[in-house]
Design an enzyme around this catalytic site. Structure first.
Site, PDB file in Angstrom:
ATOM      1  N   THR A 189     -46.311  10.032  58.166  1.00 32.08           N
ATOM      2  CA  THR A 189     -44.879  10.160  58.444  1.00 32.08           C
ATOM      3  C   THR A 189     -44.557   8.980  59.345  1.00 32.08           C
ATOM      4  O   THR A 189     -45.407   8.564  60.159  1.00 32.08           O
ATOM      5  CB  THR A 189     -44.531  11.479  59.157  1.00 32.08           C
ATOM      6  OG1 THR A 189     -45.133  11.478  60.454  1.00 32.08           O
ATOM      7  CG2 THR A 189     -44.992  12.692  58.364  1.00 32.08           C
ATOM      8  N   HIS A 190     -43.375   8.413  59.170  1.00 33.87           N
ATOM      9  CA  HIS A 190     -42.994   7.195  59.908  1.00 33.87           C
ATOM     10  C   HIS A 190     -43.986   6.058  59.653  1.00 33.87           C
ATOM     11  O   HIS A 190     -44.126   5.160  60.475  1.00 33.87           O
ATOM     12  CB  HIS A 190     -42.894   7.458  61.408  1.00 33.87           C
ATOM     13  CG  HIS A 190     -42.138   8.694  61.771  1.00 33.87           C
ATOM     14  ND1 HIS A 190     -40.784   8.716  62.005  1.00 33.87           N
ATOM     15  CD2 HIS A 190     -42.555   9.987  61.879  1.00 33.87           C
ATOM     16  CE1 HIS A 190     -40.397   9.956  62.286  1.00 33.87           C
ATOM     17  NE2 HIS A 190     -41.447  10.753  62.195  1.00 33.87           N
ATOM     18  N   ASN A 224     -50.810 -11.062  43.937  1.00 36.17           N
ATOM     19  CA  ASN A 224     -49.536 -10.465  44.349  1.00 36.17           C
ATOM     20  C   ASN A 224     -49.101  -9.328  43.422  1.00 36.17           C
ATOM     21  O   ASN A 224     -49.290  -9.400  42.211  1.00 36.17           O
ATOM     22  CB  ASN A 224     -48.448 -11.537  44.381  1.00 36.17           C
ATOM     23  CG  ASN A 224     -48.718 -12.588  45.438  1.00 36.17           C
ATOM     24  OD1 ASN A 224     -49.257 -12.285  46.496  1.00 36.17           O
ATOM     25  ND2 ASN A 224     -48.373 -13.823  45.136  1.00 36.17           N
ATOM     26  N   SER A 257     -15.506  -7.882  22.609  1.00 30.39           N
ATOM     27  CA  SER A 257     -16.668  -7.134  23.116  1.00 30.39           C
ATOM     28  C   SER A 257     -17.828  -7.163  22.121  1.00 30.39           C
ATOM     29  O   SER A 257     -18.886  -6.586  22.395  1.00 30.39           O
ATOM     30  CB  SER A 257     -16.282  -5.677  23.409  1.00 30.39           C
ATOM     31  OG  SER A 257     -15.693  -5.074  22.268  1.00 30.39           O
ATOM     32  N   SER A 263     -50.658 -17.159  43.242  1.00 25.84           N
ATOM     33  CA  SER A 263     -49.740 -18.061  43.932  1.00 25.84           C
ATOM     34  C   SER A 263     -49.948 -19.474  43.411  1.00 25.84           C
ATOM     35  O   SER A 263     -51.065 -19.864  43.094  1.00 25.84           O
ATOM     36  CB  SER A 263     -50.004 -18.019  45.438  1.00 25.84           C
ATOM     37  OG  SER A 263     -49.479 -19.181  46.057  1.00 25.84           O
ATOM     38  N   GLN A 310     -13.728  -0.658  28.119  1.00 27.70           N
ATOM     39  CA  GLN A 310     -14.638  -1.538  27.377  1.00 27.70           C
ATOM     40  C   GLN A 310     -15.742  -2.063  28.298  1.00 27.70           C
ATOM     41  O   GLN A 310     -16.821  -2.418  27.838  1.00 27.70           O
ATOM     42  CB  GLN A 310     -13.835  -2.700  26.776  1.00 27.70           C
ATOM     43  CG  GLN A 310     -14.648  -3.677  25.971  1.00 27.70           C
ATOM     44  CD  GLN A 310     -13.764  -4.532  25.091  1.00 27.70           C
ATOM     45  OE1 GLN A 310     -13.214  -4.054  24.105  1.00 27.70           O
ATOM     46  NE2 GLN A 310     -13.605  -5.789  25.439  1.00 27.70           N
ATOM     47  N   LYS A 347     -54.470 -15.795  46.571  1.00 26.49           N
ATOM     48  CA  LYS A 347     -53.493 -14.712  46.506  1.00 26.49           C
ATOM     49  C   LYS A 347     -53.571 -13.872  45.237  1.00 26.49           C
ATOM     50  O   LYS A 347     -53.896 -14.355  44.168  1.00 26.49           O
ATOM     51  CB  LYS A 347     -52.073 -15.282  46.612  1.00 26.49           C
ATOM     52  CG  LYS A 347     -51.745 -15.837  47.972  1.00 26.49           C
ATOM     53  CD  LYS A 347     -51.416 -14.744  48.977  1.00 26.49           C
ATOM     54  CE  LYS A 347     -50.198 -14.015  48.578  1.00 26.49           C
ATOM     55  NZ  LYS A 347     -49.202 -13.837  49.576  1.00 26.49           N
ATOM     56  N   TYR A 390      -6.843   6.575  27.017  1.00 27.15           N
ATOM     57  CA  TYR A 390      -7.683   5.390  26.908  1.00 27.15           C
ATOM     58  C   TYR A 390      -7.019   4.178  27.562  1.00 27.15           C
ATOM     59  O   TYR A 390      -5.815   3.975  27.462  1.00 27.15           O
ATOM     60  CB  TYR A 390      -7.973   5.068  25.428  1.00 27.15           C
ATOM     61  CG  TYR A 390      -8.780   3.794  25.267  1.00 27.15           C
ATOM     62  CD1 TYR A 390     -10.167   3.832  25.366  1.00 27.15           C
ATOM     63  CD2 TYR A 390      -8.159   2.564  25.082  1.00 27.15           C
ATOM     64  CE1 TYR A 390     -10.913   2.665  25.268  1.00 27.15           C
ATOM     65  CE2 TYR A 390      -8.899   1.398  24.987  1.00 27.15           C
ATOM     66  CZ  TYR A 390     -10.271   1.450  25.078  1.00 27.15           C
ATOM     67  OH  TYR A 390     -11.006   0.299  24.992  1.00 27.15           O
ATOM     68  N   ASN A 427     -10.413   4.497  19.640  1.00 26.67           N
ATOM     69  CA  ASN A 427     -10.631   5.193  20.922  1.00 26.67           C
ATOM     70  C   ASN A 427     -11.600   6.370  20.776  1.00 26.67           C
ATOM     71  O   ASN A 427     -12.508   6.529  21.585  1.00 26.67           O
ATOM     72  CB  ASN A 427      -9.296   5.664  21.507  1.00 26.67           C
ATOM     73  CG  ASN A 427      -8.363   4.499  21.798  1.00 26.67           C
ATOM     74  OD1 ASN A 427      -8.784   3.351  21.718  1.00 26.67           O
ATOM     75  ND2 ASN A 427      -7.115   4.789  22.120  1.00 26.67           N
ATOM     76  N   GLU A 446     -43.006  -5.205  42.807  1.00 29.74           N
ATOM     77  CA  GLU A 446     -41.852  -5.754  43.532  1.00 29.74           C
ATOM     78  C   GLU A 446     -40.642  -5.832  42.604  1.00 29.74           C
ATOM     79  O   GLU A 446     -39.503  -5.613  43.026  1.00 29.74           O
ATOM     80  CB  GLU A 446     -42.196  -7.127  44.093  1.00 29.74           C
ATOM     81  CG  GLU A 446     -43.229  -7.043  45.223  1.00 29.74           C
ATOM     82  CD  GLU A 446     -43.831  -8.396  45.557  1.00 29.74           C
ATOM     83  OE1 GLU A 446     -43.081  -9.338  45.805  1.00 29.74           O
ATOM     84  OE2 GLU A 446     -45.067  -8.499  45.554  1.00 29.74           O
ATOM     85  N   LYS A 477     -19.723  -0.549  28.705  1.00 31.47           N
ATOM     86  CA  LYS A 477     -20.904  -0.676  27.841  1.00 31.47           C
ATOM     87  C   LYS A 477     -22.047  -1.472  28.446  1.00 31.47           C
ATOM     88  O   LYS A 477     -23.206  -1.036  28.418  1.00 31.47           O
ATOM     89  CB  LYS A 477     -20.502  -1.273  26.509  1.00 31.47           C
ATOM     90  CG  LYS A 477     -19.994  -0.180  25.650  1.00 31.47           C
ATOM     91  CD  LYS A 477     -19.168  -0.419  24.542  1.00 31.47           C
ATOM     92  CE  LYS A 477     -18.007   0.500  24.431  1.00 31.47           C
ATOM     93  NZ  LYS A 477     -16.934   0.292  25.394  1.00 31.47           N
TER      94      LYS A 477
HETATM   95  N1  ARG Z   1     -13.821  -2.176  22.034  1.00 26.72           N
HETATM   96  C1  ARG Z   1     -13.083  -1.121  22.674  1.00 26.72           C
HETATM   97  C2  ARG Z   1     -13.931  -0.445  23.723  1.00 26.72           C
HETATM   98  O1  ARG Z   1     -15.070  -0.688  23.790  1.00 26.72           O
HETATM   99  C3  ARG Z   1     -12.644  -0.091  21.698  1.00 26.72           C
HETATM  100  C4  ARG Z   1     -11.371  -0.460  21.106  1.00 26.72           C
HETATM  101  C5  ARG Z   1     -10.251   0.318  21.572  1.00 26.72           C
HETATM  102  N2  ARG Z   1      -9.258  -0.638  21.779  1.00 26.72           N
HETATM  103  C6  ARG Z   1      -7.983  -0.369  21.895  1.00 26.72           C
HETATM  104  N3  ARG Z   1      -7.201  -1.333  22.078  1.00 26.72           N
HETATM  105  N4  ARG Z   1      -7.544   0.864  21.798  1.00 26.72           N
HETATM  106  O2  ARG Z   1     -13.448   0.333  24.522  1.00 26.72           O
END
Ligand code: ARG
Length: 462
Positions: free
Chosen positions: A159-160, A289, A26, A281, A326, A287, A321, A114, A294, A329
């Site tokens: 409205t609408h 835009n 990660s 464009s 993971q 144009k 956990y 954790n 958007e 994130k």
């Molecule tokens: N990189 C992990 C996470 O983002 C944290 C590590 C915990 N890993 C584990 N095997 N207990 O959640």
């Protein structure tokens, strides 16, 4: 760089499959937690020292080492170029050990990745929520400025998407201001539950070291410590709340974007978009835009997607956990990046649109938008509102066949359709009266909107 020594190597004799190792990694994204994780580690080291688990000298070495890493991370361009680090936590520990040796190897006592990752993510998100709140406030400021730039202007209200009743331009601006005000409240509320410290929960059961968690929490600016270690290492509802608040911001921005896009069409012609926020464009030379808007509308999709991803990620996970987490994130990071960028672009757009006041007022005075005024006029003369509504419907029908607005019909024609009508009707049908009569709290009368605008200004200064 040589292969990273795993944090968990002792129990293993075999080596991880290269494909799995890459899948497991990660670091490429959670390195964004680097500074937050270092802050957490600094506080943990001090907690261990106070608990007698580190000598003053060891704690000092760790502190110097972590601060050196922090400084390097800001200075060295390829600081994070590490193909072997599994995640940001193992990366920091490996770097620390290579800087300070044995003291670095003592830092992980009494904690787990954790509680570490939950702590780092909360620290990171807390800052991000503050930054996002500031961006919301800036967008609100741009709305207030746009209202003040055309403080007397009138537009048709819809409205609408059919012409309904005229409203002040500032009233329209302040409608979005209110949505964003609630968004700021939601962010502040999400922050309260984010700002709770999981550190000290260790892997799942809590720590056996005599760490004063309250003290560690204060050092990190947390308002409280988590009350249950199982929950603390596996709870990500703070991420979902953030994604929910962020999603509503995008709902509001996408509605604002859509309104501006529509009002800037030739067909409506109320708004003129500045060159700074428009594109042309490649084929059609004429144009101009509204790409910025958007994109804001379009980027709402990915933010909603992240909110759903997070919910789905957590659903049915057994305590405590699990590595599934993971995956939280990237959803949180991209939500933060996308929403902040969208807010900032929207503020820029708002600074680069101009209302064509004459055209908007002209539109607001036509399309029978004073029909409700006429019904109210008749009701004031004693006709039950339902009957007045019926009568005005017939008058509108007549006016349409005559190709005239209600206030353009001569008095005898009006009287023929409803004998209660008198010469004072034209005053009641005027745009000025239509607006001025909406004078209860929350209405679009100039007096109410003026006060609301002043209150909005004042709330931004708080
Ligand atoms: N990189 C992990 C996470 O983002 C944290 C590590 C915990 N890993 C584990 N095997 N207990 O959640």
């Amino acid at each position: 760089m040589s292969e990273e020594k795993k944090l968990w190597g002792g129990r293993f004799t075999g080596r991880p499959d290269a494909g799995f190792a890459a899948y497991n990694r990660s670091f490429d994204f959670d390195r964004r937690l680097f500074a937050a994780d270092v802050r957490g580690s600094l506080a943990h080291a001090e907690g261990l020292r106070a608990a007698g688990a580190l000598t003053g000298d060891e704690a000092e070495q760790i502190k110097t080492g972590l601060e050196t890493l922090l400084a390097q991370s800001e200075r060295e361009r390829d600081f994070f170029a590490d193909e072997t680090a599994e995640d940001v936590h193992s990366f920091i520990e490996a770097r620390l050990v290579s800087l300070v040796g044995d003291a670095g190897r003592k830092l992980h006592a009494g904690r787990s990745r954790n509680d570490q990752v939950a702590t780092a993510l909360r620290l990171w998100l807390r800052d991000e929520i503050d930054a996002m709140g500031a961006s919301v406030r800036a967008a609100q400021g741009a709305l207030v400025a746009l209202a003040e730039a055309h403080s007397e202007a009138v537009i048709p209200g819809y409205t609408h998407l059919q012409r309904a009743q005229p409203v002040l331009w500032a009233h329209w601006c302040l409608a979005y201001f209110e949505m964003l005000a609630r968004d700021r409240e939601r962010l502040a509320d999400a922050r309260r539950r984010t700002n709770v410290m999981p550190l000290g929960s260790a892997a799942l059961a809590g720590t056996s070291y005599a760490i004063d968690r309250e003290r560690v929490a204060r050092a990190l600016g947390f308002d409280a410590v988590s009350r249950n270690s199982l929950d603390a290492v596996s709870d990500r509802d703070f991420c979902v709340e953030f994604a929910g608040a962020a999603s509503l911001i995008m709902v509001h921005l996408s509605r604002l974007a859509e309104d501006i896009i529509v009002y800037a069409t030739t067909e409506f012609g109320f708004l003129e978009l500045g060159d700074a926020i428009s594109t042309g464009s490649s084929l059609m030379p004429q144009k101009k835009n509204p790409d910025a808007l958007e994109l804001v509308r379009g980027k709402s999709a990915r933010v909603f997607g992240h909110a759903v991803s997070l919910l789905t990620l957590l659903k049915g996970l057994p305590l405590a956990y699990n590595k599934d987490m993971q995956e939280d994130k990237e959803a949180v990071f991209d939500t933060a990046d996308t929403v902040r960028a969208s807010l900032d672009v929207m503020a820029t757009v708002l600074g680069n649109v101009r209302l064509r006041e004459a055209r908007a007022r002209e539109a607001a005075a036509r399309g029978y938008m004073n029909a409700t005024e006429l019904a109210d006029y008749l009701a004031r003369k004693g006709l039950p509102f339902r009957e007045a509504h019926e009568a005005v419907g017939r008058i509108v029908l007549h006016a349409i066949t005559r190709g005239a607005e209600l206030h353009e019909l001569p008095l005898d024609e009006l009287v023929a359709l409803s004998p209660l009508i008198e010469g004072d009707v034209y005053d009641a049908l005027s745009l000025e009266q239509t607006l001025a009569t909406k004078s209860q709290a929350g209405g679009t009368s100039p007096a109410r909107v003026g006060a609301a605008l002043a209150a909005a200004r004042a709330s931004l200064a708080e």
